[in-house]
Design an enzyme around this catalytic site. Structure first.
Site, short mmCIF file in Angstrom:
data_model
loop_
_atom_site.label_atom_id
_atom_site.label_comp_id
_atom_site.label_asym_id
_atom_site.label_seq_id
_atom_site.Cartn_x
_atom_site.Cartn_y
_atom_site.Cartn_z
N ASP A 149 0.85 -1.22 0.01
CA ASP A 149 0.08 -0.05 -0.12
C ASP A 149 0.82 1.30 0.10
OD1 ASP A 149 -2.57 -1.45 0.01
OD2 ASP A 149 -2.56 -1.35 2.21
N ARG A 172 0.74 3.87 16.98
CA ARG A 172 0.43 4.87 15.95
C ARG A 172 0.64 6.36 16.58
NH1 ARG A 172 0.80 1.72 11.97
NH2 ARG A 172 -0.97 -0.02 12.03
N ASP A 202 -6.76 2.66 13.07
CA ASP A 202 -5.50 3.33 12.77
C ASP A 202 -5.72 4.69 11.91
OD1 ASP A 202 -4.09 1.48 14.28
OD2 ASP A 202 -3.98 0.00 12.47
N SER A 242 -3.45 -9.79 7.42
CA SER A 242 -3.13 -8.55 7.44
C SER A 242 -2.37 -8.60 8.74
CB SER A 242 -4.02 -7.47 7.47
OG SER A 242 -3.77 -6.69 8.10
#
Ligand code: ARG
Length: 420
Positions: free
Chosen positions: A25, A105, A134, A186
């Site tokens: 990505d 994060r 996220d 994932s």
């Protein structure tokens, strides 16, 4: 679902700091923003102590045309400024998830802002989708630190609808990608744990296949001999293992290996996402699970009853705020002040046994222990004034006696005939 691309308007020629993981990505984002908008890209990759090292990540970013590429070691800060706070607070989302992804994060977002300032970027970008937690954590953390920056998440808006389309884009544009074959899950990983979702895991009636697990052995395959570990705490922070002082990063790494070997720290949960979706995620947090367990065992002897009960409520709120992207909030600072006050006497050592996926406490000791054997004992050592129990009990039950006189409690009783 057709996507609305308005979220990416006006990006022509912008200088953008991109949170870059080196995966599919974010590689496509780096290339696509340049070709589509003539944007300048500065990539930012953070090391949060993941086992999978980010080797050659700067080179890969530069090969994609980035004008600069940063690879920052955040491991020490992650442990000291994030993980220890969460541990001291007892933060487990919905009682189970130690929040590895959620804690990473804000630190990545902060680093992104720091690089954006240095490189004079007006936009920051991340690779999150529009349906997860996220994106909120990145957006909220960036805006808490730099309200003037524009934050974009191209995946929320761009035309690619699947992994396959992105792979096709890479092939057309000579973008080297690691493994083009179907990835079954994932995965997000750092020092505090691994988060695994997608694929067969999306069906909550299906038990996770063994290959979903990345860093723990199954309890069935774990050693037949139990193992012990002693963890020493100072003011609620783990500082030593088996009598030896160790630095935080090393301590967590060691416990990840040890607990992982015994099948400890596997969590299979359906959780409530901030965006309203229930999702199924598998977590592996061997070290974090062990540390939370040992920490709470020590608190049982160092915290007084009232603080302990109150702190349990704070733990839940603290976990929620981490999960919900509010790390950089006044509430977190205020709760930290409370938590730190509770940890002042959190010194001592806890010994834990690991066996076949389970943890049990073997010993807890503290120089500040509130456990008083002379009070607790039923032997001749007993110093507790038993006769005082009568008055305490009488006054404690006084409201119930008063209520009973008004409520006529006969109706709560059966007659002896009805019982026999
Ligand atoms: N559900 C977790 C959270 O919201 C992890 C999200 C990322 N998971 C993943 N497998 N990529 O914190």
């Amino acid at each position: 679902m057709e996507k609305n691309t308005n979220g990416l308007s006006g990006l022509q020629g912008a200088r953008i700091a991109l949170a870059y993981s080196g995966g599919l990505d974010t590689s496509v984002i780096a290339h696509w923003l340049q070709t589509e908008f003539g944007a300048e890209i500065v990539t930012v990759s953070g090391d949060l102590g993941q086992e999978k090292e980010l080797v050659g990540i700067r080179e890969r970013a530069l090969a994609l045309g980035a004008r600069a590429a940063y690879h920052v070691d955040l491991t020490e800060s992650f442990v000291t400024d994030y993980l220890w706070h969460a541990l001291k607070a007892g933060a487990l989302y919905e009682g189970e998830y130690p929040l590895a992804t959620a804690l990473g994060r804000p630190l990545l977002a902060k680093t992104l802002v720091e690089v954006a300032r240095k490189e004079e970027c007006t936009v920051v970008a991340h690779g999150c989708t529009g349906k997860g937690n996220d994106q909120i954590r990145f957006d909220a953390s960036v805006w808490a630190l730099a309200p003037d920056l524009r934050v974009i998440a191209p995946v929320r808006h761009w035309p690619f609808g699947s992994r396959e389309e992105e792979i096709l884009y890479c092939q057309k544009n000579n973008i080297p990608i690691e493994a083009t074959k179907e990835k079954p899950y994932s995965i997000d990983e750092n020092l505090w744990g691994t988060s695994i979702e997608c694929g067969v895991l999306e069906d909550p009636t299906v038990a996770p296949p063994e290959d979903a697990y990345q860093r723990t052995i199954s309890p069935e395959a774990a050693p037949n001999t139990p193992e012990q570990v002693s963890i020493e705490f100072e003011k609620g922070i783990p500082v030593g293992l088996n009598g030896r002082k160790v630095n935080g990063v090393e301590l967590i790494r060691t416990l990840n290996r040890l607990a992982g070997k015994h099948g400890v720290g596997r969590i299979d949960m359906i959780e409530n996402r901030l965006v309203g979706i229930k999702s199924r995620e598998i977590y592996e947090a061997p070290g974090a699970t062990l540390l939370h367990f040992a920490h709470s065992e020590l608190e049982r002897i160092t915290l007084d009853r009232w603080t302990s009960h109150f702190k349990a409520k704070v733990s839940q709120d603290y976990a929620d705020l981490i999960y919900n992207g509010l790390w950089f909030s006044p509430l977190r600072e205020a709760l930290d002040a409370f938590v730190d006050r509770t940890q002042q006497a959190m010194n001592g050592t806890v010994t834990v046994k690991l066996y076949k996926g389970g943890l049990s406490v073997l010993s807890r000791w503290s120089p500040n222990s509130l456990y008083d054997k002379a009070l607790a004992s039923y032997t001749a050592e007993d110093t507790f004034d038993h006769s005082a129990g009568e008055g305490f009990s009488k006054i404690y039950s006084l409201p119930l006696r008063t209520i009973a006189r008004v409520r006529k409690p006969e109706s709560l009783l059966s007659t002896i005939e009805a019982i026999s």
